[in-house]
Motif scaffolding. Structure first.
Motif, short mmCIF file in Angstrom:
data_model
loop_
_atom_site.label_atom_id
_atom_site.label_comp_id
_atom_site.label_asym_id
_atom_site.label_seq_id
_atom_site.Cartn_x
_atom_site.Cartn_y
_atom_site.Cartn_z
N ALA A 124 0.86 -1.18 0.00
CA ALA A 124 0.00 0.00 0.00
C ALA A 124 0.89 1.23 0.00
O ALA A 124 1.97 1.23 0.60
CB ALA A 124 -0.93 0.00 1.21
N THR A 125 0.44 2.28 -0.65
CA THR A 125 1.22 3.52 -0.76
C THR A 125 0.33 4.69 -0.37
O THR A 125 -0.86 4.73 -0.71
CB THR A 125 1.75 3.72 -2.19
OG1 THR A 125 2.54 2.60 -2.56
CG2 THR A 125 2.60 4.98 -2.29
N GLY A 126 0.92 5.65 0.35
CA GLY A 126 0.16 6.82 0.76
C GLY A 126 1.06 8.03 0.91
O GLY A 126 2.27 7.91 1.11
N GLU A 471 6.07 10.41 0.06
CA GLU A 471 5.15 9.29 0.29
C GLU A 471 5.84 8.15 1.02
O GLU A 471 7.07 8.12 1.16
CB GLU A 471 4.59 8.79 -1.04
CG GLU A 471 5.62 8.19 -1.96
CD GLU A 471 5.01 7.67 -3.26
OE1 GLU A 471 3.84 8.00 -3.54
OE2 GLU A 471 5.71 6.91 -3.95
N THR A 473 5.68 3.74 1.34
CA THR A 473 5.19 2.48 0.77
C THR A 473 5.38 1.37 1.80
O THR A 473 6.49 1.15 2.30
CB THR A 473 5.97 2.12 -0.50
OG1 THR A 473 5.83 3.18 -1.45
CG2 THR A 473 5.45 0.82 -1.10
N ALA A 491 -2.26 -1.91 5.87
CA ALA A 491 -2.95 -0.63 5.84
C ALA A 491 -2.76 0.14 7.13
O ALA A 491 -2.58 1.37 7.14
CB ALA A 491 -4.43 -0.85 5.56
N LEU A 494 0.75 1.58 7.22
CA LEU A 494 0.86 2.75 6.35
C LEU A 494 0.21 3.97 7.00
O LEU A 494 0.77 5.09 6.97
CB LEU A 494 0.19 2.45 5.01
CG LEU A 494 0.21 3.60 3.99
CD1 LEU A 494 1.64 3.95 3.61
CD2 LEU A 494 -0.62 3.24 2.77
N ALA A 495 -0.96 3.77 7.60
CA ALA A 495 -1.65 4.88 8.25
C ALA A 495 -0.84 5.43 9.41
O ALA A 495 -0.76 6.65 9.63
CB ALA A 495 -3.02 4.43 8.72
N THR A 498 2.28 7.42 7.84
CA THR A 498 1.99 8.69 7.17
C THR A 498 1.43 9.73 8.14
O THR A 498 1.59 10.93 7.93
CB THR A 498 1.00 8.48 6.03
OG1 THR A 498 -0.21 7.91 6.55
CG2 THR A 498 1.58 7.55 4.97
N SER A 500 -1.64 10.38 8.57
CA SER A 500 -2.74 11.10 7.93
C SER A 500 -4.10 10.66 8.41
O SER A 500 -5.11 11.27 8.08
CB SER A 500 -2.66 10.92 6.41
OG SER A 500 -2.71 9.55 6.08
N GLN A 501 -4.19 9.57 9.16
CA GLN A 501 -5.49 9.03 9.57
C GLN A 501 -5.43 8.62 11.03
O GLN A 501 -4.40 8.15 11.53
CB GLN A 501 -5.88 7.82 8.72
CG GLN A 501 -6.06 8.16 7.24
CD GLN A 501 -6.30 6.91 6.41
OE1 GLN A 501 -6.14 5.82 6.91
NE2 GLN A 501 -6.68 7.09 5.16
N LYS A 515 -11.45 2.92 7.22
CA LYS A 515 -11.52 1.54 6.72
C LYS A 515 -12.40 0.70 7.62
O LYS A 515 -13.20 -0.12 7.16
CB LYS A 515 -10.12 0.94 6.62
CG LYS A 515 -10.10 -0.47 6.05
CD LYS A 515 -8.67 -0.96 5.91
CE LYS A 515 -8.64 -2.36 5.33
NZ LYS A 515 -9.11 -2.45 3.98
#
Length: 520
Positions: A124-126, A471, A473, A491, A494-495, A498, A500-501, A515
């Motif tokens: 996953a990438t963000g 970004e 990955t 996921a 990644l969150a 980053t 961001s969430q 999600k």
């Protein structure tokens, strides 16, 4: 020039490789289970010599087949021992290399970052909402909270977990070795035997007190634990209602145990054995009747007095026994006797209609003969060898027979003597055993099951995350089949990286909030 290989060394290496392979271990385990089948279906000399003799007498055809094949001593046969030892060696040869490999793997840090995370099983990438150092700190903190072993690089983080899976596998295999050791310990140094004890009498743990005794080849019978057991009182109760009339409802005994810990009174029941201070176990196996007789010989002297153990023949405890009076003079005497606890005489002859002693009677056949010379050869106390004996004659030339109630007696003709049925006691059959490897075997089984559960339920997994200026990955792969939850964990990683969430914990791991809402 290449060295010429030694064929003997090559063969030994090949043979060792075959022996220590998992396929060979499974095959040997199957052979061991297969060899144990006849041992569980056919009476074994090491377990019950009397049962073997009974089987031979009742099944002469099969005895001609089983005896040459050694089916009466399966567990001590060379074939069974060979499979047992080969399995032992195979397991050790299989475990040691795997243990060394596992220890090296545990000391190694997680692997380096793969060159292309996008080619992993799940990726996953963000976009980054924080700077790169903060993103790496977030990733490392998340992975450590999930009990991953973490290795940090300048451009990313590598993590791995699931080392306990192989540890559980090794623990399971080591427990099998310990299990075999425990069984060998019990078989080599353990023993078991049985003794019939009349109510009011006792048993001492010496070899001469046993009716039958089986021990391991390394046991010194002179070192048996010194203890004694007195059977003070025995109780038996039977169903008297219309349903299951005569069925056993209770039988237990009050016993006095004298051992290294002192003297104590214990209740001995079928499912609750008495364990002595030295670990010897005493079980209650069965019970029966022991009628008491007084025999006077032709000189008027008491030649025999006391209880005689009778063997039950059916569910109503119709029992047979032998009263031997070799010291009677001028003729030695013997009596074949039949004891019926609740006697009934009908057109089918005497029988017992209830197992409790409500109307006890003894039916006797009398024998006499010249005194016999003592040979020292042991003989069964439950059967009568009529060699040198002849029936005591009765009326009209028939064999003398008599039915005696409690307190009744019979005078033999021609001045041979007399016999009186004084009463009855009960006897109990005790099994005395010591299996020193039982605790080790039990621990090995428990630890082995725990190790097997760990190896089945732990999921070895690797996670990676690479961070650039813009970004991140994340990727991961499972190292076991039938694993699940990898996409959610990638996921979540990644969150967390980053930033961001917001993350929530749904019980299966941290996942992005949006999600989780979509899943719901």
């Amino acid at each position: 020039m290449a060295r010429r290989s030694n064929p003997v060394v090559e063969f030994v290496r090949w043979a060792w490789g075959q022996l220590t392979s998992m396929r060979t271990a499974l095959m040997l385990l199957f052979l061991l289970a297969l060899a144990a089948i006849p041992g569980s279906m056919i009476p074994q000399t090491t377990v019950s010599p009397i049962s073997v003799l009974d089987f031979k007498r009742e099944h002469p055809f099969w005895d001609k087949i089983f005896e040459p094949l050694g089916m009466y001593h399966v567990y001590t046969s060379p074939a069974f021992s060979a499979v047992y030892l080969l399995l032992f060696v195979s397991l050790i040869g299989c475990i040691l290399p795997r243990l060394a490999k596992y220890l090296r793997a545990v000391r190694k840090p997680p692997p380096k970052l793969p060159a292309r995370i996008g080619r992993l099983q799940e990726t996953a990438t963000g976009a980054l909402a924080v700077d790169a150092p903060t993103a790496l700190d977030n990733a490392e903190a998340y992975l450590r909270s999930r009990r991953y072993r973490v290795r940090r690089f300048d451009e990313g983080v590598s993590a791995e977990r699931g080392y306990s899976r192989e540890a559980g596998n090794l623990v399971f295999h080591i427990s099998l070795v310990v299990l075999l050791l425990g069984l060998a310990w019990s078989n080599l140094l353990g023993f078991h035997g049985t003794a019939v004890v009349v109510e009011g009498r006792g048993f001492a743990n010496v070899i001469t007190q046993y009716d039958d005794f089986t021990s391991g080849p390394l046991l010194d019978t002179d070192t048996l634990e010194p203890f004694s057991i007195d059977v003070d009182d025995f109780r038996a109760e039977f169903e008297t209602g219309e349903v299951q009339t005569g069925a056993a409802r209770r039988f237990d005994a009050d016993v006095t145990v004298n051992d290294a810990a002192g003297t104590s009174t214990e209740l001995l029941t079928v499912n609750e054995p008495v364990i002595t201070a030295g670990g010897t176990q005493v079980n209650l196996l069965g019970h029966g009747y022991a009628p008491s007789f007084t025999v006077r010989d032709g000189n008027g002297d008491v030649a025999f007095s006391g209880p005689v153990v009778f063997l039950p023949q059916d569910g109503n405890f119709a029992s047979v026994g032998v009263v031997k009076v070799p010291d009677a003079r001028p003729k030695r005497l013997a009596f074949e006797a039949f004891f019926y606890p609740t006697a009934l005489l009908n057109e089918n002859g005497p029988q017992s209609i209830f197992p409790d002693a409500l109307n006890p009677e003894v039916y006797l056949n009398a024998w006499f003969g010249d005194p016999a010379e003592e040979t020292g050869i042991p003989e069964s106390i439950y059967t009568l060898d009529t060699t040198g004996l002849e029936p005591v004659p009765g009326d009209n030339g028939e064999v003398l027979r008599a039915a005696l109630p409690v307190g009744g007696g019979m005078t033999l003709p021609d001045g041979l003597g007399s016999i009186t049925f004084d009463g009855w006691d009960r006897w109990v059959k005790l099994q005395v055993s010591d299996t020193p490897g039982n605790l080790l075997t039990l621990i090995a089984i428990a630890v082995g099951v725990a190790g097997l559960c760990v190896s089945l339920f732990v999921r070895p997994r690797r996670l990676f995350v690479r961070v650039t200026d813009a970004e991140a990955t994340a990727g991961g792969l499972d190292r076991a089949d039938a694993a699940s939850g990898l996409p959610e964990e990638v996921a979540a990683l990644l969150a967390a990286t980053t930033g961001s969430q917001e993350l929530r914990d749904n019980g299966e791991g941290s996942v992005p909030a949006e999600k989780e809402e979509a899943t719901a």
